[in-house]
Design an enzyme around this catalytic site. Structure first.
Site, PDB file in Angstrom:
ATOM      1  N   LYS A  23       7.736   5.459  -0.373  1.00  0.00           N
ATOM      2  CA  LYS A  23       7.500   6.179   0.294  1.00  0.00           C
ATOM      3  C   LYS A  23       7.699   5.812   2.372  1.00  0.00           C
ATOM      4  CE  LYS A  23       2.431   7.055   1.778  1.00  0.00           C
ATOM      5  NZ  LYS A  23       2.667   5.560   2.654  1.00  0.00           N
ATOM      6  N   ASN A  24       7.729   4.419   2.352  1.00  0.00           N
ATOM      7  CA  ASN A  24       7.290   3.450   3.360  1.00  0.00           C
ATOM      8  C   ASN A  24       8.803   3.806   4.279  1.00  0.00           C
ATOM      9  OD1 ASN A  24       4.647   3.420   2.969  1.00  0.00           O
ATOM     10  ND2 ASN A  24       4.846   1.186   3.243  1.00  0.00           N
ATOM     11  N   ARG A  93      -0.663   9.546   8.367  1.00  0.00           N
ATOM     12  CA  ARG A  93      -0.675   8.474   9.289  1.00  0.00           C
ATOM     13  C   ARG A  93       1.565   8.545   9.854  1.00  0.00           C
ATOM     14  NH1 ARG A  93      -3.210   5.998  12.057  1.00  0.00           N
ATOM     15  NH2 ARG A  93      -1.285   4.485  13.001  1.00  0.00           N
ATOM     16  N   ASP A 117      -8.842   6.180   9.745  1.00  0.00           N
ATOM     17  CA  ASP A 117      -7.964   5.462   8.047  1.00  0.00           C
ATOM     18  C   ASP A 117      -9.537   4.314   7.220  1.00  0.00           C
ATOM     19  OD1 ASP A 117      -6.020   4.054   6.304  1.00  0.00           O
ATOM     20  OD2 ASP A 117      -4.187   5.152   7.848  1.00  0.00           O
ATOM     21  N   ASP A 305      -0.016  -3.241   0.467  1.00  0.00           N
ATOM     22  CA  ASP A 305      -0.388  -2.451  -0.303  1.00  0.00           C
ATOM     23  C   ASP A 305      -0.193  -2.987  -1.646  1.00  0.00           C
ATOM     24  OD1 ASP A 305      -0.588  -1.423   1.628  1.00  0.00           O
ATOM     25  OD2 ASP A 305       1.978  -0.451   1.760  1.00  0.00           O
TER      26      ASP A 305
HETATM   27  C1  UD1 Z   1       3.083   0.107   6.986  1.00  0.00           C
HETATM   28  C2  UD1 Z   1       3.143   0.534   5.918  1.00  0.00           C
HETATM   29  C3  UD1 Z   1       1.552   0.261   5.057  1.00  0.00           C
HETATM   30  C4  UD1 Z   1       1.839  -0.703   5.252  1.00  0.00           C
HETATM   31  C5  UD1 Z   1       1.834  -1.299   6.425  1.00  0.00           C
HETATM   32  C6  UD1 Z   1       2.001  -3.348   6.093  1.00  0.00           C
HETATM   33  C7  UD1 Z   1       4.154   2.793   6.138  1.00  0.00           C
HETATM   34  C8  UD1 Z   1       4.574   4.541   6.489  1.00  0.00           C
HETATM   35  N1  UD1 Z   1       2.920   2.501   5.942  1.00  0.00           N
HETATM   36  O1  UD1 Z   1       1.640   0.751   8.137  1.00  0.00           O
HETATM   37  O2  UD1 Z   1       1.973   1.299   4.198  1.00  0.00           O
HETATM   38  O3  UD1 Z   1       0.469  -1.359   4.461  1.00  0.00           O
HETATM   39  O4  UD1 Z   1       3.627  -1.078   7.255  1.00  0.00           O
HETATM   40  O5  UD1 Z   1       2.965  -3.791   5.667  1.00  0.00           O
HETATM   41  O6  UD1 Z   1       5.366   2.289   6.394  1.00  0.00           O
HETATM   42  N2  UD1 Z   1      -1.767  -2.776  14.764  1.00  0.00           N
HETATM   43  C9  UD1 Z   1      -2.322  -2.805  16.551  1.00  0.00           C
HETATM   44  N3  UD1 Z   1      -1.164  -1.830  17.293  1.00  0.00           N
HETATM   45  C10 UD1 Z   1      -0.349  -1.797  17.324  1.00  0.00           C
HETATM   46  C11 UD1 Z   1       0.581  -1.272  15.004  1.00  0.00           C
HETATM   47  C12 UD1 Z   1      -0.231  -2.143  14.287  1.00  0.00           C
HETATM   48  O7  UD1 Z   1      -3.265  -3.555  15.906  1.00  0.00           O
HETATM   49  O8  UD1 Z   1       0.182  -0.908  17.789  1.00  0.00           O
HETATM   50  C13 UD1 Z   1      -2.271  -3.738  13.878  1.00  0.00           C
HETATM   51  C14 UD1 Z   1      -2.981  -3.067  12.519  1.00  0.00           C
HETATM   52  O9  UD1 Z   1      -3.853  -2.334  12.968  1.00  0.00           O
HETATM   53  C15 UD1 Z   1      -2.646  -3.298  11.531  1.00  0.00           C
HETATM   54  C16 UD1 Z   1      -1.093  -4.142  11.587  1.00  0.00           C
HETATM   55  O10 UD1 Z   1      -0.823  -4.193  12.804  1.00  0.00           O
HETATM   56  O11 UD1 Z   1      -3.529  -4.486  11.263  1.00  0.00           O
HETATM   57  C17 UD1 Z   1      -0.513  -4.105  10.314  1.00  0.00           C
HETATM   58  O12 UD1 Z   1      -0.309  -2.803  11.192  1.00  0.00           O
HETATM   59  P1  UD1 Z   1       1.605  -2.002  10.996  1.00  0.00           P
HETATM   60  O13 UD1 Z   1       2.207  -2.687  10.543  1.00  0.00           O
HETATM   61  O14 UD1 Z   1       1.943  -1.207  11.986  1.00  0.00           O
HETATM   62  O15 UD1 Z   1       1.243  -0.623   9.839  1.00  0.00           O
HETATM   63  P2  UD1 Z   1       1.751   0.528   9.601  1.00  0.00           P
HETATM   64  O16 UD1 Z   1       3.382   0.300   9.973  1.00  0.00           O
HETATM   65  O17 UD1 Z   1       0.682   1.654   9.730  1.00  0.00           O
END
Ligand code: UD1
Length: 419
Positions: A23-24, A93, A117, A305
């Site tokens: 999925k990711n 998202r 979320d 996850d």
């Molecule tokens: C992706 C995955 C999700 C997984 C996560 C971490 C997808 C669709 N989803 O989510 O299943 O749990 O990676 O492995 O691929 N953050 C910030 N600022 C930003 C971006 C992120 O503060 O600009 C923080 C987020 O709030 C969170 C952390 O960084 O606390 C990790 O987020 P991120 O790695 O970006 O996760 P996603 O890409 O949203």
């Protein structure tokens, strides 16, 4: 109409299960199709709702999208539209991953911000500051993230945290930027490597995928390609954990076991015999699982996850487990539901202490996100009686053919619809 699961506890899982594409990964690969005019084909797509939802987002951007079985064909026009409206993106998202490709192709993107979320706030500051360093202006305006660039150029970008989504958006913008971009402290997840591989097949020049430094030489144009999505390591590991919890014997296929190194090591520490296989792995657990300690971290650390499923395991393990959540601030909220099932669990900030009990006790529980939902079903498999798991639309978003797969392994689960 709403649906819930009835999960009857007490059965050992045994047999074989094949997992589909990740999925990711698939949603980002679909977004990458925006980078090249013509028809891109993505194969091994999982049968989950997010795939048709992403197809809708792409159609809204002017692409033609055909879904057939596990194949998606995306035909991108010479000039895609640059605006992804709220109606298209509100339901998931991951749609925000069109931001980078749109800035690259159209030099302009307006992507509505998805809503809140359950697992914690998910800001886009790192996505935006990366795009700014590439020469774009980016603001949040009227509920949308807006990015515009007259000229996209290479840059040295150091992420403050190896965010998966920020790495992907910056990468997909940088492949068509002028000159060299270096992304330091980049995410190293296998899904990022999958994306790098697809981009390189399209003619991009990306090196360092899977390491902390990605180097991208911008090119003028990319060509469409055909790409197979990697297997879903989170779904695969869910079945592995379920095997361990139920003292079962499960062979999981369709995934690269190397993507689960640390997770499989933790299952071994819980007492499971874990055998890597050519296209998967096998988990046999003979005794009650032992307690496990872990801290969630970006890859190659323990995946956030899988934290809810591992808490399910800890809830019935012999001993006390200490678990730390480092990635999402509110991901322990679902532990309240585990406590309703009789788990002896306490959380304090981002730490949880779980004293294993021999058996959980069935109760009605509510899923708050995909992974929490899966964790609650696994807990239901080792609970005394019939556990009702509500709000299962979350589970359906991440687990194709969940009921069929679980039943195939000998689990007792029923989907019930109510008006
Ligand atoms: C992706 C995955 C999700 C997984 C996560 C971490 C997808 C669709 N989803 O989510 O299943 O749990 O990676 O492995 O691929 N953050 C910030 N600022 C930003 C971006 C992120 O503060 O600009 C923080 C987020 O709030 C969170 C952390 O960084 O606390 C990790 O987020 P991120 O790695 O970006 O996760 P996603 O890409 O949203």
């Amino acid at each position: 109409m709403s649906e819930h699961f009835l999960v009857t506890g007490g059965n050992r899982l045994e047999g074989e299960v094949v997992v589909g594409g990740a999925k990711n990964s698939v949603l980002k690969l679909m977004a990458a199709a925006l980078l090249a005019e013509g028809t891109t084909v993505v194969t091994n797509c999982p049968d989950i709702l997010d795939v048709p939802l992403m197809a809708e987002v792409l159609r809204g951007l002017g692409c033609e999208v055909e879904l057939e079985g596990s194949e998606v064909r995306i035909t991108t026009p010479a000039e895609p539209k640059y605006r992804a409206d709220f109606d298209a993106v509100k339901q998931f998202r991951a749609s925000v991953c069109v931001l980078g490709p749109l800035v690259a192709r159209c030099r302009r993107a307006v992507v509505a911000l998805p809503g809140g979320d359950a697992i914690g706030s998910r800001p886009l500051d790192m996505h935006q500051s990366g795009l700014r360093l590439l020469g774009a202006r980016s603001e949040i305006e009227h509920g949308c993230v807006v990015a515009e660039a007259d000229d996209l150029h290479g840059a040295n970008i150091r992420l403050v945290f190896p965010s998966v989504g920020a790495t992907e958006n910056i990468l997909m913008a940088a492949v068509l930027a002028r000159g060299e971009t270096v992304i330091d402290n980049a995410a190293r997840e296998p899904e990022i490597v999958d994306l790098c591989n697809m981009l390189n097949q399209m003619g991009a020049k990306v090196s360092g995928g899977g390491s902390t430094t990605l180097t991208i030489q911008g090119v003028r144009k990319l060509e469409p390609t055909t790409h197979r999505v990697i297997g879903d390591r989170i779904v695969a590991a869910t079945w592995g954990v379920a095997a361990s919890m139920t003292r079962g014997d499960v062979r999981v296929r369709g995934v690269n076991h190397k993507h689960l190194g640390l997770v499989l090591d933790k299952l071994r520490l819980a007492g499971a015999e874990v055998t890597p296989e050519v296209d998967g792995f096998r988990v046999i657990q003979r005794e009650r699982p032992k307690a496990i300690n872990f801290a969630t971290l970006p890859y190659p650390g323990f995946p956030t996850d899988l934290q809810p499923m591992a808490i399910g395991l800890a809830a019935v393990a012999d001993g006390t487990s200490m678990i730390t959540e480092n990635v999402f601030e509110s991901r322990f909220r679902f532990v309240e539901e585990m406590i309703r099932l009789g788990a002896d669990a306490r959380t304090d900030g981002h730490h949880a202490v779980i004293r294993g009990v021999p058996v959980l006790s069935s109760a009605p529980v509510w899923s708050s996100d995909i992974r929490a939902g899966a964790g609650l079903v696994l807990a239901g498999l080792v609970a005394d009686g019939v556990t009702e798991v509500h709000d299962i639309f979350h589970i359906d978003r991440g687990y194709p053919r969940f009921v069929e797969n679980l039943r195939g392994l000998g689990g007792v689960i029923e989907r019930v619809s109510t008006e």
